[in-house]
Enzyme design. Structure first.
Site, PDB file in Angstrom:
ATOM      1  N   HIS A   1       0.856  -1.190   0.000  1.00  0.00           N
ATOM      2  CA  HIS A   1       0.000   0.000   0.000  1.00  0.00           C
ATOM      3  C   HIS A   1       0.886   1.231   0.000  1.00  0.00           C
ATOM      4  CE1 HIS A   1      -4.237  -1.496   1.332  1.00  0.00           C
ATOM      5  NE2 HIS A   1      -3.666  -2.325   0.475  1.00  0.00           N
TER       6      HIS A   1
ATOM      7  N   TYR B   1      -9.594   5.431   7.194  1.00  0.00           N
ATOM      8  CA  TYR B   1      -9.766   5.779   8.612  1.00  0.00           C
ATOM      9  C   TYR B   1     -10.790   6.909   8.645  1.00  0.00           C
ATOM     10  CZ  TYR B   1      -5.397   3.248   9.666  1.00  0.00           C
ATOM     11  OH  TYR B   1      -4.413   2.284   9.823  1.00  0.00           O
TER      12      TYR B   1
ATOM     13  N   LYS C   1       0.517  -0.172  15.235  1.00  0.00           N
ATOM     14  CA  LYS C   1       1.905  -0.167  15.697  1.00  0.00           C
ATOM     15  C   LYS C   1       2.230  -1.317  16.643  1.00  0.00           C
ATOM     16  CE  LYS C   1       3.287   3.219  13.324  1.00  0.00           C
ATOM     17  NZ  LYS C   1       3.797   2.710  12.035  1.00  0.00           N
TER      18      LYS C   1
ATOM     19  N   TYR D   1       3.652   6.447  10.010  1.00  0.00           N
ATOM     20  CA  TYR D   1       2.790   5.322   9.611  1.00  0.00           C
ATOM     21  C   TYR D   1       3.611   4.206   8.967  1.00  0.00           C
ATOM     22  CZ  TYR D   1      -1.475   2.894   8.203  1.00  0.00           C
ATOM     23  OH  TYR D   1      -2.489   1.966   8.064  1.00  0.00           O
TER      24      TYR D   1
ATOM     25  N   PRO E   1      -4.978   0.280  18.609  1.00  0.00           N
ATOM     26  CA  PRO E   1      -4.700  -0.279  17.268  1.00  0.00           C
ATOM     27  C   PRO E   1      -4.754   0.721  16.123  1.00  0.00           C
ATOM     28  CG  PRO E   1      -6.906  -0.846  17.992  1.00  0.00           C
ATOM     29  CD  PRO E   1      -6.235  -0.184  19.155  1.00  0.00           C
TER      30      PRO E   1
END
Ligand code: APR
Ligand code: PHB
Length: 389
Positions: free
Chosen positions: A72, A200, A296, A384, A292
């Site tokens: 991704h 998200y 991580k 990220y 979550p």
């Protein structure tokens, strides 16, 4: 029995450490409280940083994640019907790999079995002795029989509820915790993902996340109250709520179906210091928990394993104690950055029961700044995809 490194816990941390040590001819024995099937039955997140991918390559276990995982290059954030993209390639040149933690654990078990690695399952009453001495050992019971494992070092990879952290005296241990006033209701469904990238979503009704495992296996989460039970939510109610929380155009293309797994996870930030006491070293969830939201958990467990396995290989190869002496300091430095990112991302994307109008304005301002500012997007992307080890 005698070994070099006694590893308590057969989850991803313990297995990755055992396999990497094996690649450097360092012996270990893994003691796992449950069965292999039980460990593999736990559904967990599935976004891998490059650091973890490299460790799996070093461990000789990356073939399947490269052949079945998805690269991704970015992720999507929405609030209301607004949606924008964080481009990992533009800001870091580094993708993440979407590949279930269960599959990572399955690949590590396969590698340990192929290498003839010793894993004791169904162990009970694990007790660590003499961690602050030069001759530590672990006692435990298997099938009602008492066992003793002598070793040079002990790796506590037994998760949040394990014995290892509890072995460090309270006057030595310092714990930091934040419990969030909501949970995540997650489902797994054999349906095509709503989007080829993760979404998200911050919505007036709360957070939602659209993720996947493969082209026909999707993972969705919605923020729920901590008093909720999975059985309180019919699949229909879940899908309706999810549709209300993601942008209308995404909701319109959402393919729904029966859930094959449904569970609720609480959200917590937790760190214990130090991560070493004598010859006992804590790794992964045994030392720290993240909400979550930033995926991580597994990735930070992997960086712990990275620092510990390098420290131990230096010790056995060159008699140097520098790596193991600096383990806690090095691991915690990266742990706290992952904690900060996970807390910040969670705070920006969830709705809090006691949230004031001003708090809400701050969330929107944070999202607006992220949507419109390249430097903010770069900081988000760097965190990220994974900060360097
Ligand atoms: N004796 C032996 N084994 C134990 C004991 C004990 N007393 N207590 C717990 N265990 C085992 C558990 O059964 C589990 O299989 O230790 C293992 C710990 O594994 P995880 O909880 O998965 O922790 P870790 O390997 O550090 O992986 C961290 O897991 O929870 C996710 O989000 C987290 O992704 C992160 C990753
Ligand atoms: C998941 O796919 O389960 C997942 C992905 C990203 C997260 C959390 C969970 O931040």
């Amino acid at each position: 029995m005698k070994t070099q490194v006694a590893i308590i816990g057969g989850g991803p941390s313990g297995l990755l450490l055992a396999q990497l040590l094996h690649r450097h001819n360092i012996e270990s024995v893994v003691l796992e409280r449950k069965t292999k099937d039980y460990v593999l039955s736990r559904i967990r997140a599935g976004v891998l940083e490059q650091g973890l991918v490299k460790l799996m390559e070093e461990a000789g276990c990356a073939d399947r994640l490269h052949s079945e995982g998805y690269e991704h290059d970015g992720t999507l954030l929405s609030y209301g019907d607004e949606m924008f993209r964080i481009d990992f390639t533009e800001h870091t040149g580094t993708p993440v790999i979407v590949y279930g933690q269960t599959e990572v654990t399955r690949d590590l078990y396969a590698a340990r079995e192929k290498a003839g690695g010793l894993i004791e399952f169904n162990v009970d009453d694990v007790v660590i002795h003499g961690a602050d001495s030069d001759a530590p050992y672990v006692t435990y019971r298997v099938d009602g029989e008492d066992r003793r494992l002598d070793c040079d070092f002990i790796a506590g990879c037994d998760g949040f509820h394990g014995v290892s952290r509890q072995t460090i005296p309270l006057d030595v241990r310092r714990e930091y915790e934040k419990v969030y006033p909501f949970g995540w209701l997650g489902i797994l469904s054999e349906t095509p993902p709503v989007n080829h990238e993760l979404i998200y979503a911050n919505s007036p009704r709360g957070f939602a996340l659209c993720s996947m495992r493969n082209e026909n296996l999707s993972r969705y989460y919605i923020q729920c109250s901590l008093s909720d039970k999975p059985e309180d939510w019919t699949d229909e109610a879940f899908w309706q709520e999810l549709k209300r929380r993601i942008p209308a155009d995404q909701a319109a293309r959402l393919v729904t179906g029966p859930s094959i797994e449904k569970s609720i996870a609480p959200l917590r930030s937790f760190v214990t210091e130090p991560m070493r006491w004598g010859r006992l070293f804590l790794c992964g969830d045994a030392a720290h928990i993240v909400p979550p939201t930033g995926a991580k958990g597994l990735n930070t467990a992997a960086s712990d394993v990275h620092y510990l396995y390098h420290g131990l290989t230096d010790y056995y190869a060159r008699g140097s104690t520098e790596g193991i002496d600096r383990y806690s300091e090095k691991a915690l430095a990266r742990v706290w950055k992952a904690e900060r990112f996970s807390w910040w991302f969670s705070s920006m994307m969830h709705r809090y029961p006691d949230q004031s109008e001003f708090d809400l304005k701050m969330q929107v301002a944070d999202l607006e700044f992220l949507r419109s500012n390249k430097a903010a997007q770069k900081a988000m992307a760097e965190n990220y995809v994974g900060l360097p080890y």
